[in-house]
Design a protein around this motif. Structure first.
Motif, PDB file in Angstrom:
ATOM      1  N   PRO A   1       0.817  -1.211   0.000  1.00 55.14           N
ATOM      2  CA  PRO A   1       0.000   0.000   0.000  1.00 55.14           C
ATOM      3  C   PRO A   1       0.849   1.258   0.000  1.00 55.14           C
ATOM      4  CG  PRO A   1       0.098  -0.926   2.201  1.00 55.14           C
ATOM      5  CD  PRO A   1       0.755  -1.931   1.288  1.00 55.14           C
ATOM      6  N   ASP A   2       0.234   2.366  -0.384  1.00 56.02           N
ATOM      7  CA  ASP A   2       0.926   3.660  -0.377  1.00 56.02           C
ATOM      8  C   ASP A   2       0.981   4.260   1.020  1.00 56.02           C
ATOM      9  OD1 ASP A   2       1.385   4.151  -3.335  1.00 56.02           O
ATOM     10  OD2 ASP A   2      -0.761   3.747  -3.305  1.00 56.02           O
ATOM     11  N   LEU A   3       0.059   3.827   1.897  1.00 58.54           N
ATOM     12  CA  LEU A   3       0.035   4.334   3.272  1.00 58.54           C
ATOM     13  C   LEU A   3      -0.707   3.333   4.147  1.00 58.54           C
ATOM     14  CD1 LEU A   3      -0.442   7.918   4.534  1.00 58.54           C
ATOM     15  CD2 LEU A   3      -2.019   6.167   5.399  1.00 58.54           C
ATOM     16  N   LEU A   4      -0.301   3.268   5.422  1.00 57.85           N
ATOM     17  CA  LEU A   4      -0.942   2.381   6.390  1.00 57.85           C
ATOM     18  C   LEU A   4      -1.517   3.206   7.534  1.00 57.85           C
ATOM     19  CD1 LEU A   4      -1.553  -0.389   7.698  1.00 57.85           C
ATOM     20  CD2 LEU A   4       0.799  -0.377   8.572  1.00 57.85           C
TER      21      LEU A   4
ATOM     22  N   ALA B   1       6.827   6.137  12.913  1.00 63.48           N
ATOM     23  CA  ALA B   1       5.515   6.581  12.436  1.00 63.48           C
ATOM     24  C   ALA B   1       5.632   7.966  11.817  1.00 63.48           C
ATOM     25  CB  ALA B   1       4.507   6.597  13.589  1.00 63.48           C
ATOM     26  N   ASP B   2       4.810   8.234  10.810  1.00 65.31           N
ATOM     27  CA  ASP B   2       4.838   9.517  10.130  1.00 65.31           C
ATOM     28  C   ASP B   2       3.868  10.518  10.748  1.00 65.31           C
ATOM     29  OD1 ASP B   2       6.423   9.126   7.312  1.00 65.31           O
ATOM     30  OD2 ASP B   2       5.473   7.277   7.973  1.00 65.31           O
ATOM     31  N   ASP B   3       2.846  10.026  11.427  1.00 69.43           N
ATOM     32  CA  ASP B   3       1.876  10.910  12.076  1.00 69.43           C
ATOM     33  C   ASP B   3       1.122  10.103  13.120  1.00 69.43           C
ATOM     34  OD1 ASP B   3       0.431  13.150  12.702  1.00 69.43           O
ATOM     35  OD2 ASP B   3      -0.324  13.506  10.681  1.00 69.43           O
ATOM     36  N   TYR B   4       0.290  10.785  13.909  1.00 67.30           N
ATOM     37  CA  TYR B   4      -0.333  10.183  15.080  1.00 67.30           C
ATOM     38  C   TYR B   4      -1.699  10.826  15.265  1.00 67.30           C
ATOM     39  CZ  TYR B   4      -0.108   8.128  19.817  1.00 67.30           C
ATOM     40  OH  TYR B   4      -0.315   7.383  20.930  1.00 67.30           O
TER      41      TYR B   4
ATOM     42  N   VAL C   1      -4.012  11.916   5.982  1.00 67.34           N
ATOM     43  CA  VAL C   1      -3.583  10.931   4.979  1.00 67.34           C
ATOM     44  C   VAL C   1      -3.129  11.642   3.708  1.00 67.34           C
ATOM     45  CG1 VAL C   1      -4.418   9.132   3.400  1.00 67.34           C
ATOM     46  CG2 VAL C   1      -4.972   9.017   5.845  1.00 67.34           C
ATOM     47  N   GLN C   2      -3.921  12.585   3.220  1.00 70.32           N
ATOM     48  CA  GLN C   2      -3.578  13.295   1.991  1.00 70.32           C
ATOM     49  C   GLN C   2      -2.294  14.096   2.158  1.00 70.32           C
ATOM     50  OE1 GLN C   2      -7.354  15.325   1.502  1.00 70.32           O
ATOM     51  NE2 GLN C   2      -7.963  13.934  -0.146  1.00 70.32           N
TER      52      GLN C   2
ATOM     53  N   ARG D   1       3.433  14.556   0.715  1.00 72.85           N
ATOM     54  CA  ARG D   1       4.833  14.717   1.100  1.00 72.85           C
ATOM     55  C   ARG D   1       5.682  13.538   0.644  1.00 72.85           C
ATOM     56  NH1 ARG D   1       3.964  15.208   6.074  1.00 72.85           N
ATOM     57  NH2 ARG D   1       4.632  13.174   6.877  1.00 72.85           N
ATOM     58  N   THR D   2       5.190  12.327   0.876  1.00 74.15           N
ATOM     59  CA  THR D   2       6.010  11.155   0.567  1.00 74.15           C
ATOM     60  C   THR D   2       6.061  10.861  -0.924  1.00 74.15           C
ATOM     61  OG1 THR D   2       4.097   9.725   0.991  1.00 74.15           O
ATOM     62  CG2 THR D   2       5.608  10.113   2.814  1.00 74.15           C
TER      63      THR D   2
END
Length: 242
Positions: free
Chosen positions: A58-61, A107-110, A124-125, A130-131
């Motif tokens: 996936p592109d993000l989890l 982790a990238d965010d919380y 998420v967006q 950014r990534t």
């Protein structure tokens, strides 16, 4: 147009894997993310999250901390040992030590529960923008429904009943499937498919029908019906909702 919108309009929507054991929360997140134009898959425990991450890439989890079988910290640690998939942690805990734990593990965010689903979509967006914009040239990937095609490695697969099945396709069948997936709602004429997908020397439109029939039988063996879909008087379209 944002980097994320540019990517999703010209290639394929980003895939978000939601690892959340509370079905009601998962359903809300799925609905909001899909409404924003993203694809989703759901894992209900930590082990399943790792398995789907490995197969679906996936592109993000979106990862809940308090997961059965394996908790979110163990899942995050395992994922970080093998790649840099962006991860946003979801938790009912609002302690600085937990936030620091997540950041320390990569982790990238919380996001703390209870949360506003629209805020989660915005997070998420933001992470995807950014990534994806900072990443090197991305693997060319097509995703439509349960189908996935990696154009770089020339691999096609379909997700059925919790498992990813690799498709054993000929070169022509692969080209046909990729062509149809690039515009899944469009009806392609046999002439277009002949010119774009078949080897030089195949000049008969009925040859397209033969290859489509063989492709369809391989998919039907996995209980995938109506792909490719015949369009009377025109030709074929992909045949499933994106």
């Amino acid at each position: 147009m944002s980097d994320l919108n540019a990517r999703t309009s010209t290639a394929t929507p980003a895939l978000v894997l939601i690892a959340e054991d509370e079905a009601e929360i998962a359903d809300i997140l799925i609905a909001y993310l899909r409404r924003s134009g993203l694809h989703t898959q759901h894992a209900s425990d930590g082990q399943q999250a790792l398995s789907l991450h490995q197969t679906l890439k996936p592109d993000l989890l979106l990862l809940d901390v308090q997961m059965p079988v394996l908790d979110g910290w163990k899942v995050l640690s395992e994922i970080r040992s093998r790649d840099n998939t962006p991860v946003i942690m979801l938790t009912a805990l609002d302690q600085d030590i937990d936030k620091l734990m997540g950041l320390r593990l990569g982790a990238d965010d919380y996001v703390v529960k209870p949360f506003n689903p629209a805020e989660v979509v915005a997070r998420v967006q933001a992470v995807l923008r950014r990534t994806l914009s900072s990443a090197p040239a991305a693997t060319q990937m097509l995703r439509v429904g349960a189908f996935r095609i990696d154009l770089d490695s020339h691999e096609a697969s379909v997700f059925r009943e919790g498992q990813q099945h690799t498709l054993d396709l000929t070169l022509t069948e692969f080209k046909l499937l990729a062509c149809l997936m690039r515009a899944p709602k469009r009806a392609f004429s046999r002439t277009e498919l002949l010119e774009n997908c078949l080897p030089e020397g195949d000049t008969q439109e009925r040859t397209v029908d033969s290859h489509v029939s063989k492709l369809r039988k391989k998919l039907e063996a996995l209980d995938v019906q109506g792909v490719p879909n015949s369009v009377w008087g025109v030709g074929y379209r992909f045949g499933v909702e994106s």
